[in-house]
Design a protein around this motif. Structure first.
Motif, PDB file in Angstrom:
ATOM      1  N   LEU A  47       1.067  -1.160  -0.033  1.00 26.40           N
ATOM      2  CA  LEU A  47       0.262  -0.384   0.102  1.00 26.40           C
ATOM      3  C   LEU A  47       1.111   1.646  -0.115  1.00 26.40           C
ATOM      4  O   LEU A  47       0.332   2.434  -0.723  1.00 26.40           O
ATOM      5  CB  LEU A  47      -0.921  -0.113   1.175  1.00 26.40           C
ATOM      6  CG  LEU A  47      -2.233   1.708   0.948  1.00 26.40           C
ATOM      7  CD1 LEU A  47      -2.995   0.823  -0.054  1.00 26.40           C
ATOM      8  CD2 LEU A  47      -2.669   0.294   2.929  1.00 26.40           C
ATOM      9  N   ASP A  48       2.183   1.469   1.220  1.00 24.94           N
ATOM     10  CA  ASP A  48       2.466   2.415   0.873  1.00 24.94           C
ATOM     11  C   ASP A  48       3.292   2.659  -0.281  1.00 24.94           C
ATOM     12  O   ASP A  48       3.761   3.480  -1.130  1.00 24.94           O
ATOM     13  CB  ASP A  48       3.549   2.165   2.348  1.00 24.94           C
ATOM     14  CG  ASP A  48       4.484   3.141   1.735  1.00 24.94           C
ATOM     15  OD1 ASP A  48       3.801   4.452   2.658  1.00 24.94           O
ATOM     16  OD2 ASP A  48       5.788   3.222   2.200  1.00 24.94           O
ATOM     17  N   ALA A  49       4.083   1.530  -1.057  1.00 25.06           N
ATOM     18  CA  ALA A  49       4.143   1.973  -1.995  1.00 25.06           C
ATOM     19  C   ALA A  49       3.365   2.101  -3.197  1.00 25.06           C
ATOM     20  O   ALA A  49       4.230   2.328  -4.983  1.00 25.06           O
ATOM     21  CB  ALA A  49       4.872   0.164  -2.835  1.00 25.06           C
ATOM     22  N   GLY A  50       2.522   2.409  -3.373  1.00 27.24           N
ATOM     23  CA  GLY A  50       1.219   2.558  -4.439  1.00 27.24           C
ATOM     24  C   GLY A  50       1.173   0.813  -5.138  1.00 27.24           C
ATOM     25  O   GLY A  50       0.792   1.302  -6.500  1.00 27.24           O
ATOM     26  N   SER A  51       1.835   0.007  -5.251  1.00 29.02           N
ATOM     27  CA  SER A  51       1.205  -1.478  -5.449  1.00 29.02           C
ATOM     28  C   SER A  51       0.195  -1.642  -5.996  1.00 29.02           C
ATOM     29  O   SER A  51      -0.980  -2.200  -6.197  1.00 29.02           O
ATOM     30  CB  SER A  51       2.139  -2.302  -5.042  1.00 29.02           C
ATOM     31  OG  SER A  51       3.256  -1.919  -5.533  1.00 29.02           O
ATOM     32  N   VAL A  52      -0.318  -1.478  -4.600  1.00 32.05           N
ATOM     33  CA  VAL A  52      -2.171  -1.753  -4.629  1.00 32.05           C
ATOM     34  C   VAL A  52      -2.979  -0.138  -3.827  1.00 32.05           C
ATOM     35  O   VAL A  52      -2.516   0.544  -3.589  1.00 32.05           O
ATOM     36  CB  VAL A  52      -2.663  -3.189  -3.320  1.00 32.05           C
ATOM     37  CG1 VAL A  52      -1.793  -3.507  -4.009  1.00 32.05           C
ATOM     38  CG2 VAL A  52      -1.884  -2.634  -1.470  1.00 32.05           C
ATOM     39  N   ASP A  53      -4.270  -0.876  -4.242  1.00 30.83           N
ATOM     40  CA  ASP A  53      -5.229   1.028  -3.572  1.00 30.83           C
ATOM     41  C   ASP A  53      -6.030   0.599  -2.261  1.00 30.83           C
ATOM     42  O   ASP A  53      -5.860   1.580  -1.120  1.00 30.83           O
ATOM     43  CB  ASP A  53      -6.125   0.788  -4.703  1.00 30.83           C
ATOM     44  CG  ASP A  53      -5.633   0.802  -6.494  1.00 30.83           C
ATOM     45  OD1 ASP A  53      -4.842   2.111  -6.538  1.00 30.83           O
ATOM     46  OD2 ASP A  53      -5.947   0.019  -6.813  1.00 30.83           O
ATOM     47  N   LEU A  54      -5.719  -0.228  -2.227  1.00 37.40           N
ATOM     48  CA  LEU A  54      -6.788  -1.056  -0.731  1.00 37.40           C
ATOM     49  C   LEU A  54      -5.793  -2.633  -0.378  1.00 37.40           C
ATOM     50  O   LEU A  54      -5.505  -2.258  -0.845  1.00 37.40           O
ATOM     51  CB  LEU A  54      -8.026  -1.506  -0.684  1.00 37.40           C
ATOM     52  CG  LEU A  54      -9.335  -0.327  -1.786  1.00 37.40           C
ATOM     53  CD1 LEU A  54     -10.019  -1.011  -2.053  1.00 37.40           C
ATOM     54  CD2 LEU A  54      -9.239   0.815  -0.524  1.00 37.40           C
ATOM     55  N   ALA A  55      -6.078  -2.343   1.318  1.00 41.96           N
ATOM     56  CA  ALA A  55      -5.209  -3.266   1.893  1.00 41.96           C
ATOM     57  C   ALA A  55      -5.984  -3.753   3.683  1.00 41.96           C
ATOM     58  O   ALA A  55      -7.107  -2.374   3.435  1.00 41.96           O
ATOM     59  CB  ALA A  55      -4.316  -3.416   2.325  1.00 41.96           C
ATOM     60  N   LEU A  56      -5.608  -4.836   3.543  1.00 41.12           N
ATOM     61  CA  LEU A  56      -6.508  -5.642   5.085  1.00 41.12           C
ATOM     62  C   LEU A  56      -5.009  -5.563   5.721  1.00 41.12           C
ATOM     63  O   LEU A  56      -4.303  -5.887   5.156  1.00 41.12           O
ATOM     64  CB  LEU A  56      -6.958  -6.788   4.748  1.00 41.12           C
ATOM     65  CG  LEU A  56      -8.736  -6.375   4.172  1.00 41.12           C
ATOM     66  CD1 LEU A  56      -9.207  -7.612   3.662  1.00 41.12           C
ATOM     67  CD2 LEU A  56      -9.596  -6.062   5.111  1.00 41.12           C
ATOM     68  N   ALA A  57      -5.322  -5.100   7.226  1.00 42.26           N
ATOM     69  CA  ALA A  57      -4.299  -5.787   8.054  1.00 42.26           C
ATOM     70  C   ALA A  57      -4.921  -5.208   9.362  1.00 42.26           C
ATOM     71  O   ALA A  57      -5.671  -4.064   9.972  1.00 42.26           O
ATOM     72  CB  ALA A  57      -3.164  -4.550   7.968  1.00 42.26           C
ATOM     73  N   MET A  58      -3.670  -6.143  10.434  1.00 45.31           N
ATOM     74  CA  MET A  58      -4.148  -6.146  11.524  1.00 45.31           C
ATOM     75  C   MET A  58      -3.777  -4.460  12.753  1.00 45.31           C
ATOM     76  O   MET A  58      -2.950  -4.011  12.672  1.00 45.31           O
ATOM     77  CB  MET A  58      -3.352  -7.347  12.472  1.00 45.31           C
ATOM     78  CG  MET A  58      -3.808  -8.545  12.467  1.00 45.31           C
ATOM     79  SD  MET A  58      -2.493 -10.141  12.512  1.00 45.31           S
ATOM     80  CE  MET A  58      -2.677  -9.601  14.653  1.00 45.31           C
ATOM     81  N   ALA A  59      -4.874  -4.271  12.994  1.00 43.67           N
ATOM     82  CA  ALA A  59      -4.627  -3.034  14.013  1.00 43.67           C
ATOM     83  C   ALA A  59      -3.094  -3.122  14.548  1.00 43.67           C
ATOM     84  O   ALA A  59      -2.476  -1.357  14.445  1.00 43.67           O
ATOM     85  CB  ALA A  59      -5.595  -2.979  14.837  1.00 43.67           C
ATOM     86  N   ASP A  60      -2.321  -3.188  15.420  1.00 45.08           N
ATOM     87  CA  ASP A  60      -1.500  -3.660  15.440  1.00 45.08           C
ATOM     88  C   ASP A  60      -0.330  -2.765  14.500  1.00 45.08           C
ATOM     89  O   ASP A  60       1.076  -2.195  14.577  1.00 45.08           O
ATOM     90  CB  ASP A  60      -1.261  -4.446  16.577  1.00 45.08           C
ATOM     91  CG  ASP A  60      -0.504  -5.780  15.877  1.00 45.08           C
ATOM     92  OD1 ASP A  60      -1.538  -5.955  14.853  1.00 45.08           O
ATOM     93  OD2 ASP A  60      -0.789  -7.085  16.362  1.00 45.08           O
ATOM     94  N   VAL A  61      -0.265  -3.922  13.687  1.00 41.42           N
ATOM     95  CA  VAL A  61       0.560  -3.597  12.086  1.00 41.42           C
ATOM     96  C   VAL A  61       0.332  -2.448  11.719  1.00 41.42           C
ATOM     97  O   VAL A  61       1.105  -1.769  11.061  1.00 41.42           O
ATOM     98  CB  VAL A  61       0.539  -5.324  11.303  1.00 41.42           C
ATOM     99  CG1 VAL A  61       1.469  -4.708  10.395  1.00 41.42           C
ATOM    100  CG2 VAL A  61       0.764  -5.937  12.110  1.00 41.42           C
TER     101      VAL A  61
END
Length: 326
Positions: free
Chosen positions: A86-100
């Motif tokens: 997501l940070d690299a701009g390779s995707v538009d959306l992402a799922l992630a755990m809150a701590d990460v």
């Protein structure tokens, strides 16, 4: 993690006060409203996992809604991997755990710097599972010293939470550290069943189908982890909560206290505001379908969905929640 790596992947077919605080912290530069982008890549997780199931369900729900958006789930290793993409701009959306997600937003390990990431919603809570053979000697995390442990796939949120629990227990280093093996869920279940590891960490909804199947094939013990909630909250903040694996799940005769971590649906900061609003409309219209295969008994409500901690809400999400609250 750059886009070249992603291209090699297989792309698969509370209240108003909290809202105001979240809005104040939202990314001020994300103001584009030129209309929804048509095709949005969603970094989900490994095939067969809960993020994968959520991503597929979201893609189907958006398609059925008549929206101009098209969601394309992308198979990944999950949370850490997703945030880097997501940070690299390779995707538009992402799922992630809150701590990460908070680690990424704050530039904490395993991220070298603060990532450009915004939240659309807190969608459901993961339950941390620590499984061991029922007849074995492991009854606490400290008993894992010197033993092989399936501690989540490389790039996953499971690996992060497992590592933190092991560190708090004092068995991640020293003369006899736990031997962490980077294994995905299917490989972890196989390794525990075959005796290649003495314990398995997993973070997901309840019940997780792969663990239900494993509990029917082997006599297992679920090790309590609720004693680690306080120390982890002191170190990392309120992303960690006390939750309970309920009696009946996985054949449990009585509840088991453990560690809960929310999951966020995230977006690039430059996602158009209208796209974010349109996507959230589908998410809240179809939340039952989205969560059915992920976690039992969960509900998705705006008053909880805005609770994304130190990860700022996307301005389009702020627009949506404002419209809900009036």
């Amino acid at each position: 993690m750059g886009s070249a790596k992603l291209n090699r992947r297989r792309v698969m077919g509370a209240g108003l006060g909290a809202l105001g605080a979240a809005m104040a912290g939202a990314c001020a530069g994300c103001t584009g409203d030129s209309g929804p982008a048509g095709r949005l890549l969603l970094a989900s997780g490994p095939e067969g996992g809960p993020y994968n199931a959520f991503g597929r369900a979201l893609a189907q729900a958006v398609s059925a809604s008549g929206s101009r958006l098209r969601i394309v789930p992308v198979s990944t290793s999950a949370s850490v991997d997703n945030l880097r993409e997501l940070d690299a701009g390779s995707v538009d959306l992402a799922l992630a755990m809150a701590d990460v997600a908070e680690d990424a937003a704050l530039g904490r390990e395993p991220f070298a710097r603060a990532a450009s990431v915004t939240a659309l919603a807190r969608v459901y809570v993961n339950y941390t599972h620590l499984l061991v053979p029922a007849g074995g000697p492991v009854r606490s995390v400290r008993d894992l010293a010197g033993r092989p442990v399936a501690a989540g796939a490389a790039g996953s949120g499971v690996q992060v939470v497992a590592g933190r629990v092991l560190r708090e227990a004092g068995v991640s280093d020293g003369p006899s550290p736990a031997r962490e093996r980077q294994l995905g869920l299917a490989e972890s279940a196989r390794a525990l069943r075959e005796g290649a590891v003495d314990a398995l960490f997993w973070s997901g909804g309840v019940p997780t189908p792969a663990l239900t199947a494993l509990s029917q094939q082997a006599d297992l013990r679920f090790v309590p982890l609720d004693g680690y909630v306080g120390p982890l909250r002191e170190r990392y903040g309120p992303v960690y909560t006390a939750v309970t694996l309920p009696a009946g799940a996985y054949g449990l005769a009585e509840p088991v206290g453990t560690l809960g971590v929310a999951n966020y649906l995230l977006a690039r900061a430059d996602l158009p505001r209208r796209a974010a609003r349109e996507l959230l409309t589908v998410v809240f219209d179809r939340w039952g379908d989205l969560l059915r295969e992920v976690t039992a008994g969960a509900r998705l409500e705006p008053r909880f969905a805005i609770s994304t901690g130190r990860v700022p809400l996307h301005p389009g999400a702020v627009d949506y929640y404002r419209s809900v609250y009036g």
